[in-house]
Design a protein around this motif. Structure first.
Motif, short mmCIF file in Angstrom:
data_model
loop_
_atom_site.label_atom_id
_atom_site.label_comp_id
_atom_site.label_asym_id
_atom_site.label_seq_id
_atom_site.Cartn_x
_atom_site.Cartn_y
_atom_site.Cartn_z
N ASP A 1 0.81 -1.22 0.00
CA ASP A 1 0.00 0.00 0.00
C ASP A 1 0.84 1.27 0.00
OD1 ASP A 1 -2.22 -1.61 0.06
OD2 ASP A 1 -2.56 -1.39 2.22
N ARG A 2 1.98 1.25 0.69
CA ARG A 2 2.72 2.49 0.91
C ARG A 2 4.06 2.58 0.17
NH1 ARG A 2 2.42 2.74 7.54
NH2 ARG A 2 0.15 2.43 7.77
N HIS A 3 4.55 1.45 -0.31
CA HIS A 3 5.91 1.47 -0.86
C HIS A 3 5.98 0.74 -2.19
CE1 HIS A 3 7.21 3.03 3.02
NE2 HIS A 3 6.49 2.09 3.58
N SER A 4 5.01 1.02 -3.05
CA SER A 4 4.93 0.34 -4.34
C SER A 4 5.51 1.16 -5.48
CB SER A 4 3.47 -0.01 -4.64
OG SER A 4 2.67 1.17 -4.66
N SER A 5 6.22 2.21 -5.15
CA SER A 5 6.77 3.10 -6.18
C SER A 5 8.24 3.38 -5.91
CB SER A 5 5.99 4.42 -6.20
OG SER A 5 6.71 5.43 -6.87
N PRO A 6 9.04 3.59 -6.97
CA PRO A 6 10.44 3.98 -6.77
C PRO A 6 10.58 5.28 -5.98
CG PRO A 6 10.10 3.27 -9.03
CD PRO A 6 8.73 3.37 -8.41
N MET A 7 9.48 6.04 -5.93
CA MET A 7 9.51 7.30 -5.20
C MET A 7 9.20 7.11 -3.71
SD MET A 7 10.34 9.16 -7.65
CE MET A 7 10.26 10.75 -6.82
N SER A 8 8.86 5.89 -3.32
CA SER A 8 8.53 5.66 -1.91
C SER A 8 9.23 4.41 -1.38
CB SER A 8 7.02 5.52 -1.73
OG SER A 8 6.53 4.46 -2.53
N PRO A 9 10.56 4.36 -1.50
CA PRO A 9 11.28 3.17 -1.01
C PRO A 9 11.24 3.09 0.51
CG PRO A 9 12.84 4.89 -1.58
CD PRO A 9 11.49 5.40 -2.00
N LEU B 1 10.39 -7.47 -4.94
CA LEU B 1 11.15 -6.36 -4.37
C LEU B 1 12.23 -5.90 -5.34
CD1 LEU B 1 9.79 -7.67 -1.85
CD2 LEU B 1 11.82 -7.05 -0.56
N SER B 2 12.46 -4.60 -5.36
CA SER B 2 13.53 -4.03 -6.17
C SER B 2 14.34 -3.06 -5.33
CB SER B 2 12.96 -3.29 -7.39
OG SER B 2 12.23 -4.16 -8.23
N LEU B 3 15.66 -3.13 -5.45
CA LEU B 3 16.51 -2.17 -4.75
C LEU B 3 16.30 -0.78 -5.31
CD1 LEU B 3 19.91 -4.05 -4.45
CD2 LEU B 3 18.50 -3.28 -2.55
N SER B 4 16.22 0.19 -4.43
CA SER B 4 16.18 1.57 -4.87
C SER B 4 17.45 1.86 -5.68
CB SER B 4 16.11 2.51 -3.66
OG SER B 4 16.21 3.85 -4.06
N LYS C 1 25.79 0.36 6.74
CA LYS C 1 24.98 0.85 5.64
C LYS C 1 23.71 0.02 5.53
CE LYS C 1 28.80 2.65 2.87
NZ LYS C 1 29.42 2.70 1.53
N GLY C 2 22.62 0.69 5.20
CA GLY C 2 21.37 0.00 4.98
C GLY C 2 21.02 0.01 3.50
N TYR C 3 19.83 -0.41 3.19
CA TYR C 3 19.36 -0.36 1.82
C TYR C 3 17.85 -0.16 1.84
CZ TYR C 3 17.81 -5.19 2.55
OH TYR C 3 17.19 -6.32 3.02
N ARG C 4 17.31 0.33 0.74
CA ARG C 4 15.87 0.56 0.64
C ARG C 4 15.33 -0.14 -0.59
NH1 ARG C 4 14.91 6.81 0.90
NH2 ARG C 4 16.61 6.75 -0.61
N VAL C 5 14.07 -0.51 -0.52
CA VAL C 5 13.44 -1.20 -1.65
C VAL C 5 12.06 -0.59 -1.90
CG1 VAL C 5 14.57 -3.36 -1.00
CG2 VAL C 5 12.21 -2.96 -0.29
N PHE C 6 11.54 -0.84 -3.10
CA PHE C 6 10.11 -0.65 -3.35
C PHE C 6 9.57 -1.98 -3.85
CE2 PHE C 6 12.32 0.55 -7.20
CZ PHE C 6 11.57 -0.01 -8.23
N VAL C 7 8.26 -2.13 -3.77
CA VAL C 7 7.70 -3.47 -3.99
C VAL C 7 6.56 -3.45 -5.00
CG1 VAL C 7 8.24 -4.09 -1.61
CG2 VAL C 7 5.95 -3.28 -2.16
N ARG C 8 6.36 -4.61 -5.60
CA ARG C 8 5.18 -4.87 -6.43
C ARG C 8 4.60 -6.20 -5.98
NH1 ARG C 8 8.79 -2.71 -10.25
NH2 ARG C 8 9.68 -4.77 -10.58
#
Length: 501
Positions: free
Chosen positions: A159-167, A465-468, A491-498
């Motif tokens: 719902d909240r992190h399905s876009s590359p703009m919201s990793p 999942l895709s890495l930002s 270091k961390g990492y961020r993703v967005f999802v489908r």
């Protein structure tokens, strides 16, 4: 004035004489190599833990490269770097006890929890009370509590992190999940950290603050004692970051007072909890004190959330970094789980060879507790690593040296689940120790394995999942962590999802 001067002379004379003794041939550890300062003072370790902010493990690696497999890292302490020594200390070390100063410091915030018990009999009795809730049968019976929280996490990600703009940071997402799981499982009352936007609940931030300061607490436990006895209004003013943790402790105290006053309230909770076992001890065990019950609850939250959350963070990163690993995972999951809307059990997932291999490799990399856990040699202790160690000596070995041993795990810094699919040697099986080994092995191991099967299976079967883009150059986790008692990656990492159907 004369007496003061004399006292100063006596003190400095004593300190000087003690230092000379510790580096002289008269000391029982004289023959073991190590830094000059480490032989004189325990503050050598404290320097790397506190001033260098968690660099003690890196220092241990440098010391072993210079001095060999056994290094004197304190006036009365040895660190080992080979498998036989590890198993002599932890797996088979029934005549060794936990080093009191270390554990009293690490658990200064919950000193009467079983993790800090030095007396083996006391630890065994408490363990016998807790084990029924963490048996395989109990975990399978309460598996639905784990699945409910996983479903909640996946819905939030979609719902909240399905876009590359919201990793989203997977480190905080997974820690929110595991914190909610352990509180729901143990107490039938969740902290609901998943409800917080962007997975940064104040309690999660407080736990992170605690991890960053755990070594200060370890060397200066008096500071934690002061914090525990400071009025809440002063905590708000001087240490607002830890207030959520203090509030959690307060809620445990209120719940405990209610249960001790009227144990029948346990009949109204949704499912069996840790208090069913602690408040109704079987056989000859005495009921723990109120303080011990509160401390046990706080210890369970910390220990029960970090190892799994950390492992999920590491495993997900490597599955995303290496597409071949992710493809093998998803192909295997699709084959036994054709309908993503129908959940599968952990018992079914345990039969998947690649998922199991992936989890084992994840645990090898994520380590569990990275800081060495000290034990004290007893009079009846046999040889350790082929050496007869003087009684009273503190001995220890970090799991890092076990998991990254090239003789057992070739090319150890390469994340390779396939190493667990071929001929798994007895050394490989024995040297995988993310939950420690022996009589003090983590009692929540069955729960942790169940969580790992369900979390990884649901994430890689139901999400894509895709890495930002900004995370593509992230360094390997294997050589990029600090020692906050548990490993904390720089270091961390961020993703967005489908969503996957």
């Amino acid at each position: 004035m004369y007496m003061l001067a004399l006292a100063v002379v006596v003190i400095f004379t004593y300190i000087g004489a003690l230092a000379l003794y510790r580096i002289s041939f008269l000391h029982p550890l004289y023959e073991y190599p190590g830094p000059f300062l480490a032989a004189i003072t325990n503050w050598y370790e404290a320097y790397y833990n506190i001033v260098k902010e968690g660099e003690f493990i890196s220092e241990l690696q440098r010391l072993h490269a210079r001095y060999g497999p056994v290094v004197r890292i304190g006036p009365n302490k040895l660190h080992f770097s080979y498998s036989q020594a590890y198993h002599d200390i932890y797996t088979y070390g029934s005549t060794l006890v936990k080093e009191p100063d270390f554990y009293q410091g690490v658990v200064a915030h919950c000193p009467q929890s079983s993790f800090g018990f030095v007396d083996p009999v006391e630890a065994k009795n408490r363990r016998s009370l807790l084990l029924p809730l963490f048996s395989r049968r109990a975990v399978l019976a309460l598996e639905y509590t784990i699945q409910q929280k996983i479903d909640q996490l996946l819905n939030i990600l979609k719902d909240r992190h399905s876009s590359p703009m919201s990793p989203v940071s997977m480190a905080t997402a997974y820690r929110s999940l595991t914190l909610d799981i352990i509180t729901s499982y143990c107490f039938a009352e969740s902290t609901n950290t998943l409800d917080d936007p962007n997975f940064y609940h104040p309690l999660l931030a407080a736990i992170q603050e605690g991890l960053e300061n755990v070594m200060v607490q370890r060397h200066l436990p008096i500071l934690t004692y002061i914090a525990n006895h400071t009025p809440s209004w002063l905590i708000d003013l001087t240490m607002p970051a830890i207030k959520p943790f203090m509030d959690l402790r307060s809620s445990h105290e209120k719940r405990m007072d209610k249960l001790l006053k009227d144990p029948s309230t346990l009949l109204t909770v949704e499912h069996e909890t840790v208090y069913h076992h602690l408040l109704e001890p079987k056989e000859t065990h005495e009921r723990p004190s109120r303080q011990s019950l509160v401390d046990e609850a706080n210890a369970l939250i910390g220990a029960g959330s970090d190892t799994v959350g950390n492992a999920c963070n590491i495993g997900t990163f490597y599955a995303l970094k290496y597409p071949s690993i992710r493809k093998k995972l998803t192909d295997e999951l699709h084959e036994i789980w054709p309908d993503a809307d129908r959940p599968v059990s952990s018992a079914m997932l345990e039969n998947l060879p690649y998922l199991t291999a992936f989890i084992k490799e994840t645990l090898r990399f994520s380590l569990g507790v990275v800081h060495p856990l000290p034990r004290v040699v007893g009079v009846a202790t046999p040889e350790i690593g082929g050496l007869k160690i003087p009684p009273g000596t503190t001995v220890e070995m970090s799991t890092l040296f076990l998991h990254m041993n090239p003789e057992v795990f070739p090319d150890p810094h390469r994340f390779s689940p396939d190493r667990w699919l071929g001929t798994v040697t007895s050394e490989m099986a024995l040297d995988l120790a993310p939950f420690s080994k022996g009589p003090r092995i983590c009692l929540g191991m069955n729960l942790a394995w169940c969580e790992l099967y369900l979390i990884f299976a649901n994430v890689f079967r139901r999400l894509d999942l895709s890495l930002s883009i900004s995370e593509k150059t992230i360094e390997d986790f294997s050589q990029d962590h600090r020692d906050y008692f548990v490993p904390w990656w720089k270091k961390g990492y961020r993703v967005f999802v489908r969503e996957v159907y």
